[in-house]
Motif scaffolding. Sequence first.
Motif, PDB file in Angstrom:
ATOM      1  N   HIS A 179       5.418  -3.303  -4.780  1.00  0.00           N
ATOM      2  CA  HIS A 179       5.071  -2.995  -3.383  1.00  0.00           C
ATOM      3  C   HIS A 179       3.611  -3.328  -3.106  1.00  0.00           C
ATOM      4  O   HIS A 179       2.921  -3.940  -3.947  1.00  0.00           O
ATOM      5  CB  HIS A 179       5.373  -1.526  -3.073  1.00  0.00           C
ATOM      6  N   LEU A 180       3.134  -2.933  -1.933  1.00  0.00           N
ATOM      7  CA  LEU A 180       1.798  -3.309  -1.483  1.00  0.00           C
ATOM      8  C   LEU A 180       0.711  -2.775  -2.411  1.00  0.00           C
ATOM      9  O   LEU A 180      -0.262  -3.474  -2.715  1.00  0.00           O
ATOM     10  CB  LEU A 180       1.567  -2.802  -0.056  1.00  0.00           C
ATOM     11  N   ASP A 181       0.852  -1.533  -2.866  1.00  0.00           N
ATOM     12  CA  ASP A 181      -0.155  -0.972  -3.768  1.00  0.00           C
ATOM     13  C   ASP A 181      -0.176  -1.722  -5.099  1.00  0.00           C
ATOM     14  O   ASP A 181      -1.249  -1.920  -5.686  1.00  0.00           O
ATOM     15  CB  ASP A 181       0.128   0.516  -4.000  1.00  0.00           C
ATOM     16  N   ASP A 182       0.989  -2.132  -5.579  1.00  0.00           N
ATOM     17  CA  ASP A 182       1.039  -2.947  -6.797  1.00  0.00           C
ATOM     18  C   ASP A 182       0.302  -4.263  -6.599  1.00  0.00           C
ATOM     19  O   ASP A 182      -0.416  -4.734  -7.495  1.00  0.00           O
ATOM     20  CB  ASP A 182       2.492  -3.251  -7.180  1.00  0.00           C
ATOM     21  N   GLN A 183       0.475  -4.864  -5.428  1.00  0.00           N
ATOM     22  CA  GLN A 183      -0.196  -6.130  -5.143  1.00  0.00           C
ATOM     23  C   GLN A 183      -1.712  -5.953  -5.127  1.00  0.00           C
ATOM     24  O   GLN A 183      -2.460  -6.779  -5.673  1.00  0.00           O
ATOM     25  CB  GLN A 183       0.292  -6.683  -3.796  1.00  0.00           C
ATOM     26  N   ALA A 184      -2.174  -4.859  -4.505  1.00  0.00           N
ATOM     27  CA  ALA A 184      -3.612  -4.597  -4.458  1.00  0.00           C
ATOM     28  C   ALA A 184      -4.178  -4.396  -5.858  1.00  0.00           C
ATOM     29  O   ALA A 184      -5.251  -4.919  -6.203  1.00  0.00           O
ATOM     30  CB  ALA A 184      -3.880  -3.360  -3.589  1.00  0.00           C
ATOM     31  N   GLU A 185      -3.464  -3.635  -6.687  1.00  0.00           N
ATOM     32  CA  GLU A 185      -3.915  -3.407  -8.066  1.00  0.00           C
ATOM     33  C   GLU A 185      -3.928  -4.714  -8.863  1.00  0.00           C
ATOM     34  O   GLU A 185      -4.833  -4.939  -9.675  1.00  0.00           O
ATOM     35  CB  GLU A 185      -2.996  -2.376  -8.729  1.00  0.00           C
ATOM     36  N   TRP A 193     -12.287   3.428   2.259  1.00  0.00           N
ATOM     37  CA  TRP A 193     -11.631   2.447   3.120  1.00  0.00           C
ATOM     38  C   TRP A 193     -10.126   2.739   3.101  1.00  0.00           C
ATOM     39  O   TRP A 193      -9.388   2.235   2.234  1.00  0.00           O
ATOM     40  CB  TRP A 193     -11.882   1.021   2.619  1.00  0.00           C
ATOM     41  N   PRO A 194      -9.621   3.556   4.018  1.00  0.00           N
ATOM     42  CA  PRO A 194      -8.213   3.976   3.979  1.00  0.00           C
ATOM     43  C   PRO A 194      -7.218   2.824   3.961  1.00  0.00           C
ATOM     44  O   PRO A 194      -6.112   2.971   3.438  1.00  0.00           O
ATOM     45  CB  PRO A 194      -8.072   4.813   5.264  1.00  0.00           C
ATOM     46  N   GLN A 195      -7.582   1.685   4.532  1.00  0.00           N
ATOM     47  CA  GLN A 195      -6.666   0.542   4.572  1.00  0.00           C
ATOM     48  C   GLN A 195      -6.958  -0.475   3.468  1.00  0.00           C
ATOM     49  O   GLN A 195      -6.618  -1.657   3.597  1.00  0.00           O
ATOM     50  CB  GLN A 195      -6.765  -0.142   5.944  1.00  0.00           C
ATOM     51  N   SER A 196      -7.563  -0.023   2.373  1.00  0.00           N
ATOM     52  CA  SER A 196      -7.974  -0.970   1.327  1.00  0.00           C
ATOM     53  C   SER A 196      -6.784  -1.701   0.708  1.00  0.00           C
ATOM     54  O   SER A 196      -6.857  -2.901   0.429  1.00  0.00           O
ATOM     55  CB  SER A 196      -8.774  -0.248   0.237  1.00  0.00           C
ATOM     56  N   ALA A 197      -5.662  -1.017   0.489  1.00  0.00           N
ATOM     57  CA  ALA A 197      -4.497  -1.679  -0.103  1.00  0.00           C
ATOM     58  C   ALA A 197      -3.988  -2.778   0.821  1.00  0.00           C
ATOM     59  O   ALA A 197      -3.666  -3.891   0.370  1.00  0.00           O
ATOM     60  CB  ALA A 197      -3.398  -0.665  -0.387  1.00  0.00           C
ATOM     61  N   SER A 198      -3.924  -2.489   2.120  1.00  0.00           N
ATOM     62  CA  SER A 198      -3.476  -3.504   3.078  1.00  0.00           C
ATOM     63  C   SER A 198      -4.441  -4.674   3.127  1.00  0.00           C
ATOM     64  O   SER A 198      -4.031  -5.843   3.195  1.00  0.00           O
ATOM     65  CB  SER A 198      -3.326  -2.892   4.469  1.00  0.00           C
ATOM     66  N   ALA A 199      -5.746  -4.372   3.088  1.00  0.00           N
ATOM     67  CA  ALA A 199      -6.748  -5.441   3.134  1.00  0.00           C
ATOM     68  C   ALA A 199      -6.656  -6.332   1.900  1.00  0.00           C
ATOM     69  O   ALA A 199      -6.725  -7.568   1.997  1.00  0.00           O
ATOM     70  CB  ALA A 199      -8.151  -4.837   3.255  1.00  0.00           C
TER      71      ALA A 199
END
Length: 446
Positions: free
Chosen positions: A120-126, A206-212
Amino acid sequence: MSLETRLLSCVQPWIDAPAWRVALSGGLDSSVLLHLLARLSHVQQLPPLSAIHIHHGLQAQADAWAEHCQQLCAGLGVPLEIVRVRVEGGASLERAAREARYAAFRERLGVDELLLTAQHLDDQAETLLFRLLRGAGVRGLAGMPPVRALGAGKLARPLLGVTRQELHSYASVHQLSWVEDPSNENLHYSRNYLRRRVMPVLTERWPQSASALGRTAMHLREAQLLLDERADEDLAQAASTAPFSWLTCPSLDMTVLSALSPARQRNTLRRWLDLLGTAMPDSDHWAGWDALRDAAVDAQPVWRLAGSELRRSGARVYWLSGDWCAEPPQPAAWDFVGGAQQLPGNGSLTLQGQGELPGLLQVRYRQGGERLVLAGRRQRDLKRLLNESGLPAFVRARLPLLWRGDELLAVANLPLLSDLTGSGLRLIWTPPGAAHDQAVLPPSQV
């Protein structure tokens, strides 16, 4: 927009696939993905849906996890296949488990079938942060692709735009249960450290850091596509016809490559190596390419990579793998009785044409000092003949020679040298790797 609607939009391109298979670990993410797809299957005409659970056997709870997946699938009416794999120990148990898992997926995925995984998105950010801290380039920072080839089918990640919190909320609303892997709490693993210690700090500021970070990965993926397009154009120019059509080693024209800027050379070679399935060299290792490119014309430079190597010969650079990377066969002799004959670690040999075998024959390799009688009874030194032919040096030690007693009768594959004078027969060698596919060119050129 509901999760079901967003998911259906993501998987729409594969609505006509022969089958959809969900990689089910039993954790939150994959449990939600399976539940979503099962619900969709009741209101949409979808391909046959099933799940695959990989039993690694690394945790004491592994059997309980498999049982949980069995109960979940039974409740949803989804067939489940439990696959036990053996994980080889090594420097990275996590990597070994992943390799074993994906090997099992590849083996079981049918032609054009779709394997759905729940990253998911958090996995992508990590993933982006992890690779950034390792000094990855554009390709690595592009993160996990939404879809890629896997075996005979494809792997899709339809939840890359969905956050972990959204998945958790969905599971709570639908009263789903899932298993927790205790290794996810182990901060020794870099990804766990990023998830537990780094991402919460970033999200607090930055609350939207995962999306960014997810958007950044998407932008870099687009940049990589442009780099691949440029590389494909350069590869098409460099992939001119090689001088020996029977030599199955993929090769490129060094003259074309050398005319490119160093950055375009590396971009083209990265694309070529990627198409060939070779692991990318790290930044420091690229010095090997510089040495190979700049070597003297009469040199025999080698650039060794993971499981393969590049060799330069004349105006071409050749990619070698498998048997080609092993030491050439030691001097030996094999009786040749006709028909296709396998040569240990060196392909196969046969005689083509109509005619009788001219006596008792043997296959040998070069040892030096050989001489061959050509048509017209002219005797020539074999080393000189090979130099005149332009045959790459790395091939010569493997080139099969056909002997009758102390008389050299023929040299495989080379014009004028492969004919057995007066017999109507010709010595044909099929080198190692002759079944290698044509992934040496970009898809548009194959």
